[in-house]
Scaffold this motif. Structure first.
Motif, PDB file in Angstrom:
ATOM      1  N   GLY A  75       0.817  -1.214   0.000  1.00 49.42           N
ATOM      2  CA  GLY A  75       0.000   0.000   0.000  1.00 49.42           C
ATOM      3  C   GLY A  75       0.848   1.260   0.000  1.00 49.42           C
ATOM      4  N   ALA A  78       2.267   1.706  -3.466  1.00 47.36           N
ATOM      5  CA  ALA A  78       1.196   2.071  -4.401  1.00 47.36           C
ATOM      6  C   ALA A  78       0.857   3.552  -4.286  1.00 47.36           C
ATOM      7  CB  ALA A  78      -0.042   1.218  -4.137  1.00 47.36           C
ATOM      8  N   ALA A  79       0.806   4.061  -3.061  1.00 53.83           N
ATOM      9  CA  ALA A  79       0.505   5.487  -2.865  1.00 53.83           C
ATOM     10  C   ALA A  79       1.619   6.359  -3.429  1.00 53.83           C
ATOM     11  CB  ALA A  79       0.300   5.776  -1.380  1.00 53.83           C
ATOM     12  N   ASP A  82       1.266   6.409  -7.185  1.00 56.02           N
ATOM     13  CA  ASP A  82       0.178   7.291  -7.598  1.00 56.02           C
ATOM     14  C   ASP A  82       0.570   8.764  -7.485  1.00 56.02           C
ATOM     15  OD1 ASP A  82      -1.383   5.130  -8.189  1.00 56.02           O
ATOM     16  OD2 ASP A  82      -2.611   5.238  -6.368  1.00 56.02           O
ATOM     17  N   ASP A 295      -4.966  -0.584   2.625  1.00 58.29           N
ATOM     18  CA  ASP A 295      -5.462   0.785   2.801  1.00 58.29           C
ATOM     19  C   ASP A 295      -4.670   1.514   3.890  1.00 58.29           C
ATOM     20  OD1 ASP A 295      -7.333   0.202   0.874  1.00 58.29           O
ATOM     21  OD2 ASP A 295      -8.945  -0.215   2.311  1.00 58.29           O
ATOM     22  N   TYR A 298      -1.448   2.455   2.337  1.00 58.02           N
ATOM     23  CA  TYR A 298      -1.668   3.538   1.370  1.00 58.02           C
ATOM     24  C   TYR A 298      -1.728   4.881   2.093  1.00 58.02           C
ATOM     25  CZ  TYR A 298      -3.301   5.648  -2.977  1.00 58.02           C
ATOM     26  OH  TYR A 298      -3.399   6.416  -4.118  1.00 58.02           O
ATOM     27  N   GLN A 302       0.758   8.036   1.417  1.00 59.75           N
ATOM     28  CA  GLN A 302       0.367   9.407   1.108  1.00 59.75           C
ATOM     29  C   GLN A 302       1.146  10.395   1.979  1.00 59.75           C
ATOM     30  OE1 GLN A 302      -3.937   8.788   1.699  1.00 59.75           O
ATOM     31  NE2 GLN A 302      -4.261   9.291  -0.467  1.00 59.75           N
TER      32      GLN A 302
END
Length: 358
Positions: A75, A78-79, A82, A295, A298, A302
């Motif tokens: 996660g 992945a963040a 992105d 999640d 993630y 962020q």
């Protein structure tokens, strides 16, 4: 004659200068040409890879491999992806796994402390503790999968951590209390709940304490079977058979890394098995109150992007906590453990499409 020769020589020189591009505007032309190339080069740099011209280096220290912690790491990455920070393009990742060995854990933290990183991420309480203790400079540190950052002495304040450390807690005390309330309401025959636990893990001890307080209100006894390493999980689980009415595990890294024997013991002896994370329910526990660890990761990712791209200081970032909780049920595990899933159990689930595993 001499005058003609001099004039002829000057004329030839002027012709040569013009041919070579060295006329009156030649210097400006050269400068403009160079500036144009620089702009094109800069544009080329900006348009390559993920769109972020800077290259970042981060280190990740993870205490042990198991589904929840692995999903947390996935996660995080992945963040970052992105946010335009992509491993193999503009991101170099030094990933270290201690395999639940405290000596390895400390060695990894010391190695990371000696390296130059833009950010250090620590997954699980022991890893976070070791990293925070080892890094003495102002390198930004973010933690994930830490149950109680205050009790573990990773930060001094959740709202205003200060210094160079922040992150996300992977629990909400309400989740533990809600699960104990669910057990008491839906399993009235459960009078003793067995817990396999490594009491050397502060996060496990903290969660066990919250669970005990909640169970005491329902008159249910928490019976512990202590271990010190993953190889002891099977024997500890089997030692609870005949002594308890159901089984439970916290976010105990040592225990969850060797969860299969507990699932097997629960199934073989028709004991309802409750966990503290969705991943263990997906593997074979019956129920939990929780969330997806991807999640959770993630969310930390962020925060990592804000540190790397925006220059935010972790000490100014509030430690986050999981707010979106739900009862998660595994119907196949229910059948294996002899549980009749009632309408009342299903009605406790807020999001059946995602939280009831067929």
């Amino acid at each position: 004659m001499k005058k003609k020769n001099i004039l002829l020589s000057l004329s030839m020189c002027m012709l040569l200068l013009v041919a070579a591009g060295c006329g009156p505007n030649s210097n400006n032309a050269a400068v403009n040409s160079g500036a144009g190339n620089s702009k094109e080069s800069a544009a080329a740099t900006e348009n390559t890879g993920s769109g972020d011209a800077k290259t970042y280096k981060i280190a990740i220290s993870q205490y042990v491999e198991h589904p929840s912690l692995d999903a947390t790491r996935e996660g995080i990455l992945a963040a970052l992806k992105d946010a335009g920070i992509v491993e193999g393009e503009n991101l170099k990742v030094d990933f270290e796994n201690a395999q639940a060995d405290q000596a390895n854990n400390l060695s990894i933290a010391q190695k990371i402390a000696g390296d130059k990183n833009d950010l250090v991420l620590a997954i699980a309480t022991p890893s976070a503790q070791a990293v925070v203790q080892s890094i003495k400079n102002d390198t930004p540190i973010l933690f994930a999968a830490v149950t109680d950052p205050l009790d573990a002495k990773i930060v001094k304040d959740l709202d205003h951590p200060g210094g160079n450390v922040s992150g996300a807690s992977d629990t909400n005390p309400a989740a533990i209390t809600e699960l104990m309330d669910f057990i008491a309401a839906q399993f009235p025959n459960v009078k003793k709940l067995g817990l396999v636990i490594n009491e050397g893990e502060p996060n496990a001890v903290t969660m066990a304490g919250i669970a005990k307080n909640a169970l005491d209100k329902h008159g249910i006894e928490l019976v512990k079977a202590a271990i010190t390493n993953t190889s002891e999980v099977k024997q500890a689980a089997e030692s609870l058979v005949g002594r308890v009415d159901a089984l439970y595990v916290t976010l105990d890294n040592t225990v969850v890394a060797g969860i299969e024997p507990i699932i097997q013991t629960a199934n073989a002896n028709k004991l309802p098995f409750f966990s503290s994370d969705r991943d263990t329910v997906e593997k074979g526990a019956f129920a939990t109150v929780g969330f997806k660890y991807f999640d959770h990761g993630y969310q930390v990712g962020q925060m990592a992007a804000e540190v790397l791209k925006d220059g935010k200081k972790p000490g100014d970032m509030k430690v986050s906590m999981q707010e979106k909780l739900d009862v998660i049920l595994n119907l196949k595990a229910a059948a294996a453990q002899g549980i009749e899933v009632t309408d009342a159990m299903k009605s406790a689930v807020k999001d059946p499409a995602n939280s009831i595993i067929q």
